[in-house]
Design a protein around this motif. Structure first.
Motif, PDB file in Angstrom:
ATOM      1  N   PHE A 152       0.846  -1.179   0.000  1.00 49.61           N
ATOM      2  CA  PHE A 152       0.000   0.000   0.000  1.00 49.61           C
ATOM      3  C   PHE A 152       0.894   1.244   0.000  1.00 49.61           C
ATOM      4  O   PHE A 152       1.976   1.242   0.600  1.00 49.61           O
ATOM      5  CB  PHE A 152      -0.919  -0.003   1.226  1.00 49.61           C
ATOM      6  CG  PHE A 152      -1.558  -1.346   1.475  1.00 49.61           C
ATOM      7  CD1 PHE A 152      -1.286  -2.039   2.653  1.00 49.61           C
ATOM      8  CD2 PHE A 152      -2.397  -1.916   0.545  1.00 49.61           C
ATOM      9  CE1 PHE A 152      -1.853  -3.280   2.880  1.00 49.61           C
ATOM     10  CE2 PHE A 152      -2.967  -3.161   0.762  1.00 49.61           C
ATOM     11  CZ  PHE A 152      -2.694  -3.845   1.939  1.00 49.61           C
TER      12      PHE A 152
ATOM     13  N   PHE B  94      -6.549   1.568   5.223  1.00 50.09           N
ATOM     14  CA  PHE B  94      -5.158   2.019   5.267  1.00 50.09           C
ATOM     15  C   PHE B  94      -5.213   3.527   5.400  1.00 50.09           C
ATOM     16  O   PHE B  94      -5.818   4.208   4.565  1.00 50.09           O
ATOM     17  CB  PHE B  94      -4.440   1.596   3.984  1.00 50.09           C
ATOM     18  CG  PHE B  94      -3.004   2.049   3.881  1.00 50.09           C
ATOM     19  CD1 PHE B  94      -2.553   2.713   2.744  1.00 50.09           C
ATOM     20  CD2 PHE B  94      -2.098   1.784   4.883  1.00 50.09           C
ATOM     21  CE1 PHE B  94      -1.238   3.124   2.634  1.00 50.09           C
ATOM     22  CE2 PHE B  94      -0.774   2.189   4.792  1.00 50.09           C
ATOM     23  CZ  PHE B  94      -0.348   2.855   3.654  1.00 50.09           C
TER      24      PHE B  94
ATOM     25  N   SER C  34      -2.361   0.673  -4.349  1.00 57.25           N
ATOM     26  CA  SER C  34      -2.037  -0.652  -3.850  1.00 57.25           C
ATOM     27  C   SER C  34      -1.625  -1.554  -4.993  1.00 57.25           C
ATOM     28  O   SER C  34      -1.970  -1.309  -6.157  1.00 57.25           O
ATOM     29  CB  SER C  34      -3.219  -1.254  -3.078  1.00 57.25           C
ATOM     30  OG  SER C  34      -4.299  -1.583  -3.934  1.00 57.25           O
TER      31      SER C  34
ATOM     32  N   CYS D 225      -3.930   7.319  -2.651  1.00 57.58           N
ATOM     33  CA  CYS D 225      -3.583   6.008  -2.137  1.00 57.58           C
ATOM     34  C   CYS D 225      -3.448   5.056  -3.319  1.00 57.58           C
ATOM     35  O   CYS D 225      -4.140   5.214  -4.335  1.00 57.58           O
ATOM     36  CB  CYS D 225      -4.698   5.537  -1.204  1.00 57.58           C
ATOM     37  SG  CYS D 225      -4.529   3.855  -0.589  1.00 57.58           S
TER      38      CYS D 225
ATOM     39  N   ASN E 167       2.318  -4.790   7.606  1.00 58.36           N
ATOM     40  CA  ASN E 167       2.064  -3.966   8.789  1.00 58.36           C
ATOM     41  C   ASN E 167       3.232  -3.100   9.233  1.00 58.36           C
ATOM     42  O   ASN E 167       3.334  -2.742  10.416  1.00 58.36           O
ATOM     43  CB  ASN E 167       1.597  -4.825   9.963  1.00 58.36           C
ATOM     44  CG  ASN E 167       0.121  -5.142   9.882  1.00 58.36           C
ATOM     45  OD1 ASN E 167      -0.686  -4.286   9.512  1.00 58.36           O
ATOM     46  ND2 ASN E 167      -0.232  -6.367  10.194  1.00 58.36           N
TER      47      ASN E 167
ATOM     48  N   GLU F 261      -1.130   3.702   9.013  1.00 58.54           N
ATOM     49  CA  GLU F 261      -1.612   2.604   9.845  1.00 58.54           C
ATOM     50  C   GLU F 261      -2.591   1.770   9.043  1.00 58.54           C
ATOM     51  O   GLU F 261      -3.281   2.273   8.151  1.00 58.54           O
ATOM     52  CB  GLU F 261      -2.322   3.187  11.081  1.00 58.54           C
ATOM     53  CG  GLU F 261      -2.677   2.189  12.140  1.00 58.54           C
ATOM     54  CD  GLU F 261      -3.340   2.854  13.341  1.00 58.54           C
ATOM     55  OE1 GLU F 261      -3.169   2.346  14.448  1.00 58.54           O
ATOM     56  OE2 GLU F 261      -4.037   3.869  13.147  1.00 58.54           O
ATOM     57  N   ARG F 262      -2.605   0.486   9.351  1.00 56.12           N
ATOM     58  CA  ARG F 262      -3.641  -0.397   8.807  1.00 56.12           C
ATOM     59  C   ARG F 262      -4.408  -0.908  10.019  1.00 56.12           C
ATOM     60  O   ARG F 262      -4.083  -1.956  10.573  1.00 56.12           O
ATOM     61  CB  ARG F 262      -3.013  -1.519   8.014  1.00 56.12           C
ATOM     62  CG  ARG F 262      -3.996  -2.374   7.258  1.00 56.12           C
ATOM     63  CD  ARG F 262      -3.299  -2.995   6.060  1.00 56.12           C
ATOM     64  NE  ARG F 262      -4.040  -4.113   5.494  1.00 56.12           N
ATOM     65  CZ  ARG F 262      -5.042  -3.983   4.634  1.00 56.12           C
ATOM     66  NH1 ARG F 262      -5.444  -2.800   4.259  1.00 56.12           N
ATOM     67  NH2 ARG F 262      -5.650  -5.044   4.151  1.00 56.12           N
TER      68      ARG F 262
END
Lengths: 113, 114
Positions: A32, A75, A94, A92, A52, A68-69
């Motif tokens: 991500f 996300f 991914s 964003c 993470n 942070e997820r």
């Protein structure tokens, strides 16, 4: 076709306030990313996130930023104390990693007053 | 560090004419190469990408791009543009391996004349 979604589409905040920008990456993606685009300028990489934790970050991604997820789908990008120069479009993205195509969300326009 | 140069800030093309958008990159090896398009107020949509193999890659909307290693270039072409092609076009590179972010060029703004 699955897509990356982002909320809100537009966020207005006062200088010094904290903002959280949210993203839902494509469900089977593993990596991500956050990018920003200041009006009229190029898209700039901020940070990548895998398993993470932060995988890579740029010079722009200083201590005021965090990612942070918090659960299995969201996300987030947090800007702790916003400055006028944080006004930008934040994207964003991914992908599945290993050079796979990055899919971008529609962006959140952040305006800091 | 890698970098991407898109030498043309604006390009104006007549509808139906051919198009070529230039992109040069600087990187120690052959990176992954991408072209994205951004319509006003929209996100980034992938047009095409080059990872390996055939140096002429086909993308969506009738676009193609050719990777030329000797020139460190990845120019985008379309034989006949449509008014709906008016947008901002970004060339981008990524290092092979890892979770590196994309490095974008500054973009080329394409204007279509009727």
């Amino acid at each position: 076709e699955p897509e990356v979604t982002q909320t809100p589409s537009h966020q207005v905040t006062q200088m010094g306030q904290e903002v959280i920008l949210r993203c839902v990456p494509i469900s089977n993606h593993l990596y991500f990313y956050w990018y920003r685009q200041i009006l009229g300028q190029k898209v700039e990489f901020l940070v990548s996130f895998y398993n993470n934790e932060i995988s890579e970050k740029s010079e722009i991604f200083d201590d005021q930023f965090s990612v942070e997820r918090p659960d299995g789908s969201n996300f987030t990008l947090k800007i702790r104390s916003t400055k006028l120069e944080d006004s930008a479009m934040y994207f964003c993205a991914s992908d599945r990693g290993l050079g796979d195509t990055q899919y971008f969300g529609p962006g959140t326009r952040l305006t800091v007053l | 560090a890698q970098s991407v140069t898109q030498p043309d800030i604006h390009i104006t093309v007549s509808e139906g004419a051919s198009l070529e958008l230039r992109c040069n990159y600087s990187y120690g090896a052959t990176p992954y190469l991408f072209w994205y398009v951004q319509s006003p107020g929209q996100g980034l949509q992938l047009l095409l990408k080059y990872f390996s193999g055939d140096t002429l890659v086909q993308g969506i909307k009738g676009f193609e791009a050719e990777f030329k290693r000797s020139q460190s270039s990845f120019n985008l072409r379309k034989p006949s543009v449509h008014w709906s092609d008016a947008a901002e076009y970004f060339c981008a590179v990524a290092a092979r391996g890892g979770a590196d972010g994309l490095t974008f060029g500054k973009g080329t703004h394409l204007i279509i004349q009727p």
